[in-house]
Design an enzyme around this catalytic site. Structure first.
Site, short mmCIF file in Angstrom:
data_model
loop_
_atom_site.label_atom_id
_atom_site.label_comp_id
_atom_site.label_asym_id
_atom_site.label_seq_id
_atom_site.Cartn_x
_atom_site.Cartn_y
_atom_site.Cartn_z
N LEU A 146 0.85 -1.20 0.00
CA LEU A 146 0.00 0.00 0.00
C LEU A 146 0.89 1.25 0.00
CD1 LEU A 146 -3.20 0.37 0.19
CD2 LEU A 146 -2.68 1.30 2.45
N GLY A 147 1.59 1.45 -1.12
CA GLY A 147 2.45 2.64 -1.26
C GLY A 147 1.72 3.70 -2.05
N ARG A 148 2.48 4.45 -2.84
CA ARG A 148 1.88 5.55 -3.62
C ARG A 148 0.76 5.02 -4.52
NH1 ARG A 148 7.90 7.13 -4.03
NH2 ARG A 148 7.93 5.08 -5.00
N ILE A 149 1.08 3.99 -5.31
CA ILE A 149 0.08 3.49 -6.26
C ILE A 149 -0.99 2.69 -5.52
CG2 ILE A 149 -0.30 2.13 -8.36
CD1 ILE A 149 2.70 2.58 -9.04
N ARG A 169 5.20 -4.36 5.15
CA ARG A 169 6.06 -4.66 6.29
C ARG A 169 5.69 -3.86 7.52
NH1 ARG A 169 11.21 -3.32 2.92
NH2 ARG A 169 9.72 -1.65 2.52
N ARG A 225 5.21 -6.75 -10.17
CA ARG A 225 6.28 -7.36 -10.94
C ARG A 225 6.01 -8.85 -11.01
NH1 ARG A 225 7.32 -3.08 -12.70
NH2 ARG A 225 9.26 -1.91 -12.60
N GLU A 254 9.02 -11.64 -18.89
CA GLU A 254 8.47 -10.82 -19.97
C GLU A 254 9.58 -10.21 -20.82
OE1 GLU A 254 6.42 -8.27 -17.00
OE2 GLU A 254 7.56 -6.62 -17.90
N HIS A 272 2.40 -5.51 -19.79
CA HIS A 272 3.08 -4.53 -18.93
C HIS A 272 2.80 -3.10 -19.41
CE1 HIS A 272 6.79 -3.88 -16.14
NE2 HIS A 272 5.95 -2.86 -16.06
N VAL A 273 1.53 -2.73 -19.31
CA VAL A 273 1.10 -1.43 -19.82
C VAL A 273 0.55 -0.50 -18.73
CG1 VAL A 273 0.70 -2.12 -22.22
CG2 VAL A 273 -1.12 -2.47 -20.53
N GLY A 274 0.92 -0.80 -17.48
CA GLY A 274 0.39 0.01 -16.37
C GLY A 274 0.55 1.51 -16.58
P1 NAP Z 1 6.02 2.60 -3.16
O1 NAP Z 1 5.33 3.88 -2.93
O2 NAP Z 1 7.44 2.45 -2.74
O3 NAP Z 1 5.15 1.48 -2.43
C1 NAP Z 1 5.57 0.19 -2.25
C2 NAP Z 1 4.76 -0.46 -1.14
O4 NAP Z 1 5.15 -1.83 -1.04
C3 NAP Z 1 4.97 0.17 0.23
O5 NAP Z 1 3.71 0.42 0.80
C4 NAP Z 1 5.71 -0.88 1.02
O6 NAP Z 1 5.21 -0.87 2.35
C5 NAP Z 1 5.32 -2.18 0.31
N1 NAP Z 1 6.36 -3.20 0.43
C6 NAP Z 1 7.70 -3.06 0.27
N2 NAP Z 1 8.31 -4.23 0.51
C7 NAP Z 1 7.34 -5.11 0.81
C8 NAP Z 1 7.35 -6.48 1.16
N3 NAP Z 1 8.50 -7.17 1.28
N4 NAP Z 1 6.16 -7.08 1.41
C9 NAP Z 1 5.02 -6.40 1.32
N5 NAP Z 1 4.94 -5.10 1.01
C10 NAP Z 1 6.10 -4.47 0.76
O7 NAP Z 1 5.98 2.18 -4.67
P2 NAP Z 1 4.92 2.58 -5.80
O8 NAP Z 1 5.33 3.86 -6.42
O9 NAP Z 1 3.55 2.47 -5.24
O10 NAP Z 1 5.20 1.41 -6.87
C11 NAP Z 1 5.05 0.07 -6.49
C12 NAP Z 1 5.55 -0.87 -7.56
O11 NAP Z 1 4.61 -0.94 -8.62
C13 NAP Z 1 6.84 -0.49 -8.29
O12 NAP Z 1 7.99 -0.78 -7.53
C14 NAP Z 1 6.76 -1.30 -9.56
O13 NAP Z 1 7.37 -2.55 -9.38
C15 NAP Z 1 5.25 -1.48 -9.76
N6 NAP Z 1 4.80 -0.75 -10.96
C16 NAP Z 1 4.26 -1.45 -11.99
C17 NAP Z 1 3.84 -0.76 -13.13
C18 NAP Z 1 3.23 -1.47 -14.28
O14 NAP Z 1 3.33 -0.99 -15.40
N7 NAP Z 1 2.57 -2.60 -14.10
C19 NAP Z 1 3.97 0.62 -13.21
C20 NAP Z 1 4.52 1.28 -12.13
C21 NAP Z 1 4.92 0.59 -11.00
P3 NAP Z 1 6.15 -1.28 3.61
O15 NAP Z 1 7.38 -0.45 3.49
O16 NAP Z 1 5.30 -0.98 4.80
O17 NAP Z 1 6.40 -2.74 3.45
C1 8YV Z 2 7.31 0.61 -17.16
C2 8YV Z 2 7.00 0.27 -14.63
O1 8YV Z 2 7.58 -0.70 -17.35
O2 8YV Z 2 7.48 2.32 -13.60
C3 8YV Z 2 7.55 1.09 -13.53
O3 8YV Z 2 8.02 0.51 -12.53
O4 8YV Z 2 6.87 -0.92 -14.49
C4 8YV Z 2 6.54 0.91 -15.89
O5 8YV Z 2 6.18 2.20 -15.75
C5 8YV Z 2 8.57 1.31 -17.55
O6 8YV Z 2 9.57 1.31 -16.65
C6 8YV Z 2 8.38 2.52 -18.36
O7 8YV Z 2 9.56 3.02 -18.88
#
Ligand code: NAP
Ligand code: 8YV
Length: 321
Positions: A146-149, A169, A225, A254, A272-274
């Site tokens: 439960l982070g930014r997204i 955590r 991921r 992927e 992977h189009v988030g």
């Molecule tokens: P963020 O703000 O850093 O949030 C990450 C969250 O994950 C935090 O709330 C953290 O809480 C939790 N976390 C960290 N380690 C953990 C663990 N071992 N077990 C359970 N929870 C854990 O990150 P964000 O900006 O929301 O982005 C999150 C992720 O989304 C990125 O790192 C990326 O991999 C993925 N993403 C995917 C796409 C896509 O295209 N599909 C696009 C953007 C991002 P605690 O510190 O309390 O554990």
């Molecule tokens: C893209 C992502 O895959 O931001 C991330 O963590 O998974 C996606 O936004 C990519 O890195 C865009 O360049």
């Protein structure tokens, strides 16, 4: 113009923005020109390409890695830290797009929208009725990470009349229920959404035991991921109907995808189009360029990966395309 090592390919508009201010080189070009390699002070890359220790150590003047994306699981953070290299990512500017995709996938999964579309196109409507699906309202949703997204996903889900719990955590003392035990979260959820970072700390966090806890009426949505899920266990659970279904934007290898996914009717698959909207990708590209510009101006970056995250860094895995 400053010289950069570019790792990976970028969407056309993003590349144009970078090329306006910087001269990009491939690793092969740098290997062929020692003087150029010795000059390069920054790397530009994207979240789905690896930046391994070997590359970091090949650039004697390297000071910054600017990644277009928020996930930094493929960058060797330990090597960057050891060599005093700043790592910058693009947080927040992609929250809306990723949260929207997550909600879209959730509806596509529960209401079987891709299958309903195929049914109409194939003339199935004239032959019979489409099977009943299931409603989101009243469901219990568990969010892992439960982070930014994750918070943006939770906020968007609230008006749909679901109950929300989360696992991470730490207890963030929010009005959503904190569940320190992932299996308990899965057991009490109808829908489990993954949006935690990738990397060693979360590798195969969702294993067979978590999927079994989610159970035959439970749905999984992964926009985090591929590495966060034990993909072999997921395939077995989907094939054996030990979970109801899954919507997946990310995969272990992927863009290679295990062909067993393609045969399943209880999955929705996206490539992977988030963050892949015009608005979001251009905001990400701008922030990446702003980070690089700032680095060359005063040695800092606008959105550094915090030291607390960087000290957890481990060696990066193999490159994803
Ligand atoms: P963020 O703000 O850093 O949030 C990450 C969250 O994950 C935090 O709330 C953290 O809480 C939790 N976390 C960290 N380690 C953990 C663990 N071992 N077990 C359970 N929870 C854990 O990150 P964000 O900006 O929301 O982005 C999150 C992720 O989304 C990125 O790192 C990326 O991999 C993925 N993403 C995917 C796409 C896509 O295209 N599909 C696009 C953007 C991002 P605690 O510190 O309390 O554990
Ligand atoms: C893209 C992502 O895959 O931001 C991330 O963590 O998974 C996606 O936004 C990519 O890195 C865009 O360049």
């Amino acid at each position: 113009m400053h010289d950069l090592l570019q790792i990976g390919t970028f969407p056309t508009q993003a590349q144009a923005l970078i090329d306006q201010e910087f001269r990009c080189h491939t690793l092969e070009q740098l290997e062929a020109d020692g003087a150029l390699r010795a000059r390069v002070r920054a790397i530009v890359t994207r979240g789905n390409y690896a930046v391994p220790r070997s590359v970091i150590e090949r650039l004697p003047r390297l000071g910054a890695i600017a990644s277009m994306g928020v996930g930094i699981d493929l960058i060797d953070l330990a090597a960057a830290r050891e060599h005093g290299v700043l790592v910058a990512n693009t947080p927040d500017v992609l929250n809306d797009a990723v949260a929207e995709l997550c909600i879209g996938l959730l509806f596509a999964l529960l209401r079987r929208l891709p299958e309903a579309d195929r049914f109409v196109r194939a003339g199935g409507w004239q032959q019979g009725v489409f099977p009943l699906t299931t409603t989101l309202a009243g469901k219990r949703v568990g969010i892992v990470g439960l982070g930014r997204i994750g918070k943006d996903i939770a906020r968007r889900l609230e008006p749909f009349g679901v109950s929300i719990a989360y696992h991470g955590r730490s207890d963030q003392h929010l009005h959503w229920t904190y569940q320190p035990d992932l299996r308990e979260l899965a057991r009490d959820a109808d829908v489990l959404i993954l949006i935690a970072p990738g990397g060693e700390g979360t590798r195969r966090l969702v294993d067979a035991s978590v999927l079994d806890a989610l159970g035959p009426r439970g749905f999984l949505v992964n926009v985090a991921r591929g590495s966060v899920v034990d993909e072999a266990a997921l395939l077995a659970a989907l094939e054996g109907r030990r979970i109801a279904g899954a919507a997946l934007d990310v995969f272990e290898n992927e863009p290679g995808i295990d062909e067993r996914f393609l045969a399943l009717d209880n999955v929705v698959l996206t490539p992977h189009v988030g963050s892949a909207t015009v608005e979001t990708r251009s905001a990400m590209a701008r922030l990446t360029v702003d980070n690089l510009r700032r680095f060359f101006e005063d040695g800092t970056v606008l959105t550094p990966v915090p030291a607390a995250v960087r000290t957890q860094g481990r060696a990066a895995g193999p490159a994803a395309a």
